[in-house]
Motif scaffolding. Sequence first.
Motif, short mmCIF file in Angstrom:
data_model
loop_
_atom_site.label_atom_id
_atom_site.label_comp_id
_atom_site.label_asym_id
_atom_site.label_seq_id
_atom_site.Cartn_x
_atom_site.Cartn_y
_atom_site.Cartn_z
N ALA A 196 0.84 -1.20 0.00
CA ALA A 196 0.00 0.00 0.00
C ALA A 196 0.87 1.24 0.00
CB ALA A 196 -0.91 0.01 1.22
N VAL A 197 0.36 2.29 -0.62
CA VAL A 197 1.00 3.59 -0.57
C VAL A 197 0.00 4.55 0.05
CG1 VAL A 197 2.03 5.47 -1.90
CG2 VAL A 197 2.36 3.11 -2.64
N ARG A 198 0.38 5.12 1.17
CA ARG A 198 -0.51 6.03 1.90
C ARG A 198 0.17 7.39 2.01
NH1 ARG A 198 -2.70 1.96 5.51
NH2 ARG A 198 -3.79 0.52 4.11
N THR A 199 -0.56 8.36 2.51
CA THR A 199 0.01 9.68 2.74
C THR A 199 1.19 9.56 3.70
OG1 THR A 199 -2.19 10.65 2.50
CG2 THR A 199 -0.50 12.04 3.49
N SER A 200 2.34 9.99 3.27
CA SER A 200 3.56 10.05 4.09
C SER A 200 4.22 8.70 4.37
CB SER A 200 3.31 10.75 5.44
OG SER A 200 2.78 12.03 5.23
N VAL A 244 6.24 -7.18 7.55
CA VAL A 244 5.76 -5.99 6.85
C VAL A 244 6.61 -4.83 7.34
CG1 VAL A 244 3.86 -4.33 6.67
CG2 VAL A 244 3.40 -6.77 6.52
N ILE A 245 7.07 -4.00 6.41
CA ILE A 245 7.84 -2.83 6.81
C ILE A 245 7.15 -1.56 6.31
CG2 ILE A 245 9.41 -3.08 4.81
CD1 ILE A 245 11.61 -1.91 6.75
N LYS A 246 6.85 -0.69 7.26
CA LYS A 246 6.19 0.58 6.97
C LYS A 246 7.27 1.66 6.95
CE LYS A 246 2.26 1.42 9.08
NZ LYS A 246 1.28 1.84 10.12
N VAL A 247 7.55 2.22 5.77
CA VAL A 247 8.62 3.21 5.60
C VAL A 247 7.98 4.60 5.49
CG1 VAL A 247 10.59 3.94 4.22
CG2 VAL A 247 10.03 1.50 4.41
N PHE A 248 8.38 5.49 6.40
CA PHE A 248 7.81 6.83 6.46
C PHE A 248 8.65 7.80 5.64
CE2 PHE A 248 6.50 4.51 10.18
CZ PHE A 248 5.17 4.88 10.37
N ASP A 249 8.01 8.85 5.12
CA ASP A 249 8.74 9.87 4.37
C ASP A 249 9.76 10.57 5.26
OD1 ASP A 249 7.13 9.19 2.28
OD2 ASP A 249 5.93 11.03 2.29
#
Length: 251
Positions: free
Chosen positions: A10-14, A24-29
Amino acid sequence: MDRTNRRVLAVRTSKTIYREGDTVIKVFDTDYSKADVLNEALNQARVEETGLNIPRLVEVIVEDGKWAIRSEYIEGVTLEKMMNDDPENADKYLEFFVDLQIQVHDKRAPLLAKLKDKMDRKICETDIDATIRYELHTALESMPKHKKLCHGDFNPTNIVMTPSGKPYILDWAHATQGNASADVAQTYLLFKLAGKDEFAEKYLDLFCEKTGTEKKYIQKWLPIVAAAQSVKGRAEERDLLLKWVNVVDYE
């Protein structure tokens, strides 16, 4: 680090969410708040300790100057997809959804931030008229102080059913401890924002029936929750949220 086996989920805001093996790896801006990333990871760790089925936190890392949270990958299908694929059983899924939220509210996580403090801060961040902000702060202060675990974004996309039928609840970034009726008001608003008006009403009726909660008690939270949501809400949602904010009396 070898990232060739990463797949975008998924691509979400930020942020961008990848699957990497059994994690699962969630990479923040790069401009995302470090404190918010660490707080999200801490929330997840604290909720893990309640015994609820949630993805296990693995690590918090920095890669290419970006903060990231790695968690256990849960194989399965979201409850939303199950609802969409099997509309004839919508009532059954809704009952399951409400029962799961009640299980969340039965838990305690005493080190989480307090819901009322978060709402108070969010109201301060809005550009709502000062008089209305004062009324919202006053209404918030009058609400009973509870210490129930509140998810803050409880909706069918955040529930994954494993092949064996075991539910896992995802995304604890907004978790707090406080009044369960505020959490229910939040879920109700999320359904309304998604255009699922009839479903929202059925959800609210079912929760009230199962818990013996008066509907007007949850409705009193709606202006407060809508104001808080308007701070992070998308522009296209803002007008609808502000209509909820301006509803003062539900009697």
